[in-house]
Scaffold this motif. Structure first.
Motif, short mmCIF file in Angstrom:
data_model
loop_
_atom_site.label_atom_id
_atom_site.label_comp_id
_atom_site.label_asym_id
_atom_site.label_seq_id
_atom_site.Cartn_x
_atom_site.Cartn_y
_atom_site.Cartn_z
N THR A 70 52.51 66.11 69.48
CA THR A 70 53.92 66.76 70.07
C THR A 70 53.28 67.92 71.45
OG1 THR A 70 54.50 66.12 68.05
CG2 THR A 70 55.85 67.87 69.44
N ALA A 71 52.62 68.42 71.05
CA ALA A 71 52.28 69.80 72.13
C ALA A 71 51.48 69.15 73.43
CB ALA A 71 51.21 70.75 71.19
N LYS A 72 50.85 67.93 73.03
CA LYS A 72 50.19 67.95 74.41
C LYS A 72 50.95 66.64 75.37
CE LYS A 72 45.90 66.95 72.04
NZ LYS A 72 45.12 65.68 72.33
N GLY A 73 52.59 66.86 74.49
CA GLY A 73 53.63 66.04 75.49
C GLY A 73 54.40 64.30 75.49
N LEU A 74 53.29 63.96 74.23
CA LEU A 74 53.82 62.53 73.19
C LEU A 74 55.34 62.57 73.44
CD1 LEU A 74 51.02 61.76 71.72
CD2 LEU A 74 51.45 61.33 74.53
N SER A 75 55.88 61.10 73.65
CA SER A 75 57.45 61.20 73.47
C SER A 75 57.61 60.90 72.39
CB SER A 75 57.76 59.43 74.33
OG SER A 75 57.22 58.98 73.28
N ARG A 76 58.86 61.26 71.58
CA ARG A 76 58.81 61.11 70.03
C ARG A 76 58.66 60.25 69.55
NH1 ARG A 76 59.19 63.79 65.64
NH2 ARG A 76 61.02 63.16 63.86
N PRO A 77 59.29 58.51 70.41
CA PRO A 77 58.62 57.37 69.70
C PRO A 77 57.50 57.28 69.53
CG PRO A 77 59.72 57.37 71.07
CD PRO A 77 59.99 58.47 71.58
N ARG A 78 56.86 57.63 70.56
CA ARG A 78 54.92 56.94 70.23
C ARG A 78 54.41 58.06 69.13
NH1 ARG A 78 50.77 57.40 74.94
NH2 ARG A 78 48.82 56.86 73.68
N VAL A 122 55.83 58.70 66.50
CA VAL A 122 56.91 58.58 65.05
C VAL A 122 56.14 57.20 64.67
CG1 VAL A 122 58.92 58.09 63.64
CG2 VAL A 122 58.94 59.41 64.95
N LEU A 123 56.20 56.24 65.45
CA LEU A 123 55.47 55.28 65.70
C LEU A 123 53.41 55.57 65.08
CD1 LEU A 123 56.58 53.19 67.52
CD2 LEU A 123 57.60 53.17 65.09
N ALA A 124 53.01 55.69 66.24
CA ALA A 124 51.24 55.68 66.40
C ALA A 124 50.79 56.42 65.79
CB ALA A 124 51.37 55.75 67.80
N HIS A 125 51.31 58.18 65.02
CA HIS A 125 50.94 59.12 63.85
C HIS A 125 51.74 59.14 62.85
CE1 HIS A 125 48.33 60.37 67.78
NE2 HIS A 125 49.28 60.01 68.44
N ILE A 126 52.32 58.74 62.96
CA ILE A 126 53.53 59.18 61.63
C ILE A 126 53.46 58.20 61.32
CG2 ILE A 126 55.83 59.98 60.27
CD1 ILE A 126 55.94 62.06 62.58
N LEU A 127 54.22 56.62 61.28
CA LEU A 127 54.51 55.60 60.77
C LEU A 127 52.71 55.41 60.35
CD1 LEU A 127 56.54 53.69 59.44
CD2 LEU A 127 56.35 53.01 61.67
N ARG A 128 51.94 55.17 61.01
CA ARG A 128 51.12 54.36 60.85
C ARG A 128 50.41 55.40 60.06
NH1 ARG A 128 46.15 53.12 65.74
NH2 ARG A 128 44.54 52.50 64.04
N ASN A 129 50.13 55.97 59.54
CA ASN A 129 49.29 57.39 58.63
C ASN A 129 50.55 57.09 57.16
OD1 ASN A 129 46.40 58.48 59.73
ND2 ASN A 129 48.60 58.82 61.20
N SER A 130 51.76 56.47 57.31
CA SER A 130 52.50 57.00 56.59
C SER A 130 52.16 55.87 55.49
CB SER A 130 53.86 57.26 56.70
OG SER A 130 53.80 58.39 56.93
N MET A 131 51.54 54.23 56.40
CA MET A 131 51.49 53.19 56.41
C MET A 131 50.67 52.70 54.62
SD MET A 131 53.83 51.04 56.71
CE MET A 131 53.55 49.56 56.02
N ILE A 132 49.24 54.19 54.82
CA ILE A 132 48.28 53.81 53.65
C ILE A 132 48.75 53.84 52.32
CG2 ILE A 132 46.29 54.39 53.16
CD1 ILE A 132 45.46 55.37 55.64
N PRO A 133 49.59 54.76 51.65
CA PRO A 133 49.71 53.95 50.93
C PRO A 133 50.91 53.03 50.26
CG PRO A 133 51.00 56.11 51.45
CD PRO A 133 49.76 55.26 52.48
N VAL A 134 51.60 52.64 51.29
CA VAL A 134 52.23 51.07 51.48
C VAL A 134 51.91 50.56 51.11
CG1 VAL A 134 55.04 50.28 52.53
CG2 VAL A 134 54.54 52.97 52.06
N ALA A 135 50.77 50.46 51.78
CA ALA A 135 50.31 49.04 52.40
C ALA A 135 49.71 48.43 50.68
CB ALA A 135 49.15 48.66 52.96
N THR A 136 49.21 49.49 50.19
CA THR A 136 48.34 49.78 48.58
C THR A 136 49.24 49.45 47.46
OG1 THR A 136 46.92 51.71 49.21
CG2 THR A 136 47.31 50.38 47.10
N TYR A 137 50.97 49.16 48.12
CA TYR A 137 51.90 49.45 46.73
C TYR A 137 52.18 47.76 47.18
CZ TYR A 137 56.07 48.26 44.45
OH TYR A 137 57.13 48.47 43.91
N LEU A 138 52.45 46.99 48.32
CA LEU A 138 52.68 45.76 48.84
C LEU A 138 51.62 44.91 48.47
CD1 LEU A 138 54.46 46.76 52.03
CD2 LEU A 138 55.61 45.81 50.47
N GLY A 139 50.18 45.09 48.66
CA GLY A 139 49.30 44.44 48.02
C GLY A 139 49.17 43.99 46.89
#
Length: 309
Positions: A211-219, A221-238
């Motif tokens: 955020t401090a580097k000036g990346l847009s909010r959607p980027r 969220v999608l490239a950092h927050i969601l991507r790293n949050s998917m690890i436990p979710v992917a484990t559960y789905l598998g």
């Protein structure tokens, strides 16, 4: 990577043997004579009973029966069930139906559960977040068969938005309501798991740096927050894919879906050991393959994970 995949595939052998051995033993230990049960209240000729028991090797000790089953399994010859139908042909007919049902349920819980969890996590404490938390608790608290009957009555009978029963008319559309019921409880778990992971990652240092580097909010969220949050979710789905295949027994019974659930239930009633273990064997393979794919997905979700060491 190749060595890792080979190691995981070698792990399938003890898992497969142990699971099939345990299930076969439990079926073997069931009381009653499955051959005599085929005739119901009638009294068959004892010679007929003896011939059928010999035909299906039920007069052999447990280890002989299990050894014959493994031999037939590895030679792709599953034999016939107690009604004379080839087990392989039966599985080839019912498994695609249950696979379609499980895939639809997995998409419902994976796509919509992750989306709702992400939206709730980004709006922690807001109206939407509180609403989905309460709704997910209600869904988790209600048994699947109750949800199935209620939605069948309301959506299928009263509103007429979907067929209340599937029967022989199997398609992606007719399986949508059963798939929604099958995946609804897991949808609530995926939602809550995604929400918790998103809230945790929102306060991470790399998010503040992005955020401090000036990346847009959607980027962010999608490239950092969601991507790293998917690890436990992917484990559960598998892990949940195998549970969906097994949990289809109740859903298929409610909506009259001619899938593996109905066949497994009938096989349990008739104590058909080879049929039950053949179905469970496919469940084990699906579970192992799904978790292998999830492990490989970790490397894409988190570049720090490598399997070439």
């Amino acid at each position: 990577m190749i060595q890792y995949v080979l190691r995981r595939l070698l792990q399938v052998i003890p898992v497969f043997v142990g699971t099939t051995l345990l299930v076969y033993y439990m079926v073997f230990a069931l009381p009653g004579d499955p051959i005599a049960a085929l005739f119901g209240d009638r009294q068959p000729n004892p010679a007929v009973i003896a011939a059928l028991r010999q035909q299906y090797h039920l007069d052999e000790p447990f280890w002989v029966q299990y050894g014959l089953f493994l031999k037939n399994l590895f030679t792709f010859n599953l034999g016939n069930d107690f009604t004379g139908q080839p087990i392989a042909a039966t599985l080839g007919r019912v498994f695609p139906v249950t696979a379609m049902l499980a895939i639809e349920a997995l998409v419902i819980q994976g796509v919509f559960g992750v989306a709702a969890g992400l939206f709730a996590g980004l709006r922690k404490g807001k109206l939407f977040d509180s609403t989905v938390l309460i709704a997910s608790l209600v869904v988790i608290a209600i048994p699947t068969f109750v949800l199935g009957f209620v939605l069948q009555l309301v959506v299928g009978v009263q509103l007429g938005w979907a067929k209340p029963t599937v029967g022989s008319d199997v398609s992606w559309g007719t399986l949508l309501l059963p798939a929604f019921v099958l995946g609804l409880v897991s949808f609530a778990y995926v939602l809550r798991l995604t929400r918790a992971s998103v809230i945790e990652n929102m306060n991470a240092d790399y998010v503040r740096t992005a955020t401090a580097k000036g990346l847009s909010r959607p980027r962010v969220v999608l490239a950092h927050i969601l991507r790293n949050s998917m690890i436990p979710v992917a484990t559960y789905l598998g892990a949940n894919l195998g549970a969906l295949m097994g949990g289809a027994i109740v859903t298929e019974g409610i909506f009259n879906v001619p899938g593996v659930g109905q066949k497994l239930y009938q096989a349990i009633l008739r104590s058909e050991g080879p049929t039950i273990v053949a179905i469970v064997s496919v469940f084990v393979l699906i579970f192992v393959v799904a978790n292998l794919l999830v492990d490989l997905l970790y490397a894409w979700l988190d570049p720090r994970i490598r399997y070439d060491k």
